[in-house]
Scaffold this motif. Structure first.
Motif, PDB file in Angstrom:
ATOM      1  N   UNK A 195       0.869  -1.129  -0.143  1.00 12.94           N
ATOM      2  CA  UNK A 195       0.031   0.090  -0.005  1.00 12.94           C
ATOM      3  C   UNK A 195       0.914   1.181   0.086  1.00 12.94           C
ATOM      4  N   UNK A 196       1.970   1.278   0.762  1.00  9.79           N
ATOM      5  CA  UNK A 196       3.096   2.323   0.913  1.00  9.79           C
ATOM      6  C   UNK A 196       3.416   2.518  -0.550  1.00  9.79           C
ATOM      7  N   UNK A 197       4.008   1.606  -1.260  1.00 14.61           N
ATOM      8  CA  UNK A 197       4.231   1.797  -2.717  1.00 14.61           C
ATOM      9  C   UNK A 197       3.344   2.395  -3.537  1.00 14.61           C
ATOM     10  N   UNK A 198       2.063   1.870  -3.267  1.00 21.23           N
ATOM     11  CA  UNK A 198       1.179   2.525  -4.256  1.00 21.23           C
ATOM     12  C   UNK A 198       0.880   4.048  -3.899  1.00 21.23           C
ATOM     13  N   UNK A 199       1.069   4.392  -2.773  1.00 20.22           N
ATOM     14  CA  UNK A 199       1.034   5.675  -2.197  1.00 20.22           C
ATOM     15  C   UNK A 199       2.281   6.424  -2.764  1.00 20.22           C
ATOM     16  N   UNK A 200       3.487   6.045  -2.692  1.00 17.89           N
ATOM     17  CA  UNK A 200       4.484   6.804  -3.175  1.00 17.89           C
ATOM     18  C   UNK A 200       4.351   7.010  -4.749  1.00 17.89           C
ATOM     19  N   UNK A 201       3.792   6.167  -5.441  1.00 13.90           N
ATOM     20  CA  UNK A 201       3.835   6.372  -7.308  1.00 13.90           C
ATOM     21  C   UNK A 201       2.593   7.211  -7.255  1.00 13.90           C
ATOM     22  N   UNK A 202       1.626   7.280  -6.377  1.00 13.72           N
ATOM     23  CA  UNK A 202       0.541   8.476  -6.510  1.00 13.72           C
ATOM     24  C   UNK A 202       1.172   9.849  -6.263  1.00 13.72           C
ATOM     25  N   UNK A 203       1.887   9.874  -5.267  1.00 16.09           N
ATOM     26  CA  UNK A 203       2.348  11.260  -4.782  1.00 16.09           C
ATOM     27  C   UNK A 203       3.474  11.592  -5.705  1.00 16.09           C
ATOM     28  N   UNK A 204       4.085  10.730  -6.459  1.00 15.11           N
ATOM     29  CA  UNK A 204       5.113  10.844  -7.272  1.00 15.11           C
ATOM     30  C   UNK A 204       4.516  11.512  -8.835  1.00 15.11           C
ATOM     31  N   UNK A 205       3.360  11.279  -8.788  1.00 17.48           N
ATOM     32  CA  UNK A 205       2.535  11.564 -10.068  1.00 17.48           C
ATOM     33  C   UNK A 205       1.933  12.969 -10.085  1.00 17.48           C
ATOM     34  N   UNK A 206       2.281  13.688  -8.813  1.00 21.69           N
ATOM     35  CA  UNK A 206       1.624  15.043  -8.719  1.00 21.69           C
ATOM     36  C   UNK A 206       2.247  16.125  -9.268  1.00 21.69           C
ATOM     37  N   UNK A 207       1.591  17.138 -10.061  1.00 19.58           N
ATOM     38  CA  UNK A 207       2.254  18.067 -10.781  1.00 19.58           C
ATOM     39  C   UNK A 207       3.266  18.808 -10.033  1.00 19.58           C
ATOM     40  N   UNK A 208       4.476  19.177 -10.237  1.00 23.70           N
ATOM     41  CA  UNK A 208       5.498  20.058  -9.555  1.00 23.70           C
ATOM     42  C   UNK A 208       4.901  21.759 -10.033  1.00 23.70           C
ATOM     43  N   UNK A 209       4.475  22.018 -11.044  1.00 19.46           N
ATOM     44  CA  UNK A 209       4.007  23.316 -11.024  1.00 19.46           C
ATOM     45  C   UNK A 209       2.486  23.470 -11.615  1.00 19.46           C
ATOM     46  N   UNK A 210       1.896  24.427 -11.319  1.00 21.16           N
ATOM     47  CA  UNK A 210       0.394  24.780 -11.484  1.00 21.16           C
ATOM     48  C   UNK A 210       0.006  25.864 -12.693  1.00 21.16           C
ATOM     49  N   UNK A 211       1.220  26.058 -13.383  1.00 15.74           N
ATOM     50  CA  UNK A 211       1.138  27.083 -14.420  1.00 15.74           C
ATOM     51  C   UNK A 211       0.161  26.740 -15.667  1.00 15.74           C
ATOM     52  N   UNK A 212       0.025  25.403 -15.871  1.00 14.81           N
ATOM     53  CA  UNK A 212      -0.603  25.139 -17.215  1.00 14.81           C
ATOM     54  C   UNK A 212      -1.730  23.804 -16.483  1.00 14.81           C
ATOM     55  N   UNK A 213      -1.769  23.965 -15.239  1.00 19.76           N
ATOM     56  CA  UNK A 213      -2.911  22.835 -14.927  1.00 19.76           C
ATOM     57  C   UNK A 213      -4.169  22.961 -15.398  1.00 19.76           C
ATOM     58  N   UNK A 214      -4.499  24.236 -15.694  1.00 18.92           N
ATOM     59  CA  UNK A 214      -5.898  24.655 -16.003  1.00 18.92           C
ATOM     60  C   UNK A 214      -6.057  24.762 -17.641  1.00 18.92           C
ATOM     61  N   UNK A 215      -5.028  24.692 -17.940  1.00 14.25           N
ATOM     62  CA  UNK A 215      -5.234  24.998 -19.606  1.00 14.25           C
ATOM     63  C   UNK A 215      -5.392  23.755 -20.299  1.00 14.25           C
ATOM     64  N   UNK A 216      -6.427  23.623 -21.060  1.00 15.55           N
ATOM     65  CA  UNK A 216      -6.767  22.512 -21.848  1.00 15.55           C
ATOM     66  C   UNK A 216      -6.006  22.260 -23.014  1.00 15.55           C
ATOM     67  N   UNK A 217      -5.226  23.232 -23.509  1.00 11.64           N
ATOM     68  CA  UNK A 217      -4.342  22.975 -24.754  1.00 11.64           C
ATOM     69  C   UNK A 217      -2.848  22.944 -24.503  1.00 11.64           C
ATOM     70  N   UNK A 218      -2.536  23.364 -23.190  1.00 11.81           N
ATOM     71  CA  UNK A 218      -1.214  23.692 -22.672  1.00 11.81           C
ATOM     72  C   UNK A 218      -0.525  22.267 -22.563  1.00 11.81           C
ATOM     73  N   UNK A 219       0.935  22.651 -22.185  1.00  7.81           N
ATOM     74  CA  UNK A 219       1.705  21.382 -21.970  1.00  7.81           C
ATOM     75  C   UNK A 219       1.348  20.750 -20.846  1.00  7.81           C
ATOM     76  N   UNK A 220       1.684  19.135 -20.946  1.00 10.02           N
ATOM     77  CA  UNK A 220       1.471  18.544 -19.642  1.00 10.02           C
ATOM     78  C   UNK A 220       2.261  18.855 -18.607  1.00 10.02           C
ATOM     79  N   UNK A 221       1.687  18.973 -17.282  1.00 10.98           N
ATOM     80  CA  UNK A 221       2.508  19.369 -16.187  1.00 10.98           C
ATOM     81  C   UNK A 221       3.598  18.339 -15.837  1.00 10.98           C
ATOM     82  N   UNK A 222       4.786  18.770 -15.428  1.00 12.63           N
ATOM     83  CA  UNK A 222       6.028  18.207 -15.092  1.00 12.63           C
ATOM     84  C   UNK A 222       5.712  17.313 -13.677  1.00 12.63           C
ATOM     85  N   UNK A 223       5.891  15.994 -13.752  1.00 10.73           N
ATOM     86  CA  UNK A 223       5.903  15.364 -12.371  1.00 10.73           C
ATOM     87  C   UNK A 223       7.328  14.662 -12.100  1.00 10.73           C
TER      88      UNK A 223
END
Length: 289
Positions: A195-223
């Motif tokens: 379960x902890x490794x599942x949690x670790x994978x989820x946490x590491x997939x979080x976006x590091x920036x929020x600049x384009x997180x709401x932009x539909x056509x923007x680049x994919x957020x870096x994780x």
């Protein structure tokens, strides 16, 4: 009050308000008593946060817990050891049976075997970390230099200086504690590790920036997973349909998937949405000289 006291004594001064304000402003004692607290500008990031290095070359670490799991008929405590990369903000979780130096050194060796050598380990002055540093000082210093693992510790009682690792712990614990409080009694040590490794994978997939997180056509957020796994896609939720009733099945692997799915759902609702808000340090203010 000052202006009223002057006028009540029969004195009328032209421009009295500005003169009184100027006098009070120049009074050192009045300024010390009435002045609001100064807000200093955020300091520059340390060099280890800015240097382009492989993941976990400079790492911060801390323990958190305990978590209670079922082992046979008895309930036991387990702890978590979190490593976070100072540069890429990736997270690695290891399981600790206790807070001893031996348990920490075993977890550190597991971490190095998976993530590679570490140049610096930043931490507070926990007893297990201090014990590990003493153990390293007793070894051959040439081998220790090859391995890296230089301990950089904060002053005692200075948890505010460890925000690099305290913030990920708060983020993970806010969701993790509420889930495990309800279901930890149905998990043993091996399934808790999964379960902890599942949690670790989820946490590491979080976006590091929020600049384009709401932009539909923007680049994919870096994780962090872009750097760790070199794969552009984020870690998907557990496959299949898992419902709350699966916690009571004899197939214990399904219990882990139910908890991981619940963590993913709450993580997306409670954490990812908060990235769009900027809570503090929004304005430029005059620095104290």
């Amino acid at each position: 009050m000052t202006i009223n006291d002057i006028r009540s004594n029969g004195v009328w001064i032209l421009g009295c308000s500005s003169e009184v304000s100027s006098l009070i402003y120049k009074c050192i004692k009045c300024r010390k008593l009435r002045k609001s607290n100064q807000e200093q500008r955020m300091a520059d990031l340390p060099p280890e946060r800015m240097e382009a290095t492989p993941p976990f070359t400079y790492s911060g670490m801390d323990c958190f817990g305990p978590f209670y799991v079922k082992e046979g008929r008895r309930e036991s405590k387990k702890y978590r050891l979190l490593f976070t990369c100072m540069c890429s903000r990736a997270v690695h979780l290891e399981v600790l049976d206790d807070l001893s130096t031996d348990a920490f050194l075993n977890a550190l060796r597991c971490f190095i075997a998976i993530r590679g050598n570490v140049s610096q380990l930043h931490s507070d002055q926990g007893t297990n970390f201090i014990g590990a540093r003493r153990e390293f000082l007793e070894l051959d210093q040439e081998c220790v230099k090859e391995l890296g693992c230089t301990f950089v510790m904060n002053p005692p009682v200075s948890s505010h200086m460890g925000g690099v690792w305290e913030r990920p712990i708060q983020t993970v614990r806010s969701v993790l504690m509420s889930i495990l409080d309800q279901s930890a009694a149905r998990l043993d040590s091996s399934f808790l590790r999964t379960f902890m490794y599942e949690v670790m994978a989820i946490v590491n997939s979080r976006p590091l920036t929020s600049e384009h997180i709401s932009d539909r056509v923007g680049p994919e957020p870096l994780t962090a997973n872009h750097i760790l796994t070199m794969k552009p896609s984020i870690i998907a939720p557990p496959p299949g349909e898992f419902v709350r009733e699966d916690l009571y099945l004899q197939k214990r692997w399904k219990r882990v998937q139910v908890l991981a799915n619940e963590f993913w759902t709450r993580w997306r609702k409670e954490y990812l949405l908060s990235l769009q808000q900027r809570c503090k340090w929004n304005k430029s203010r005059r620095n104290t000289r």
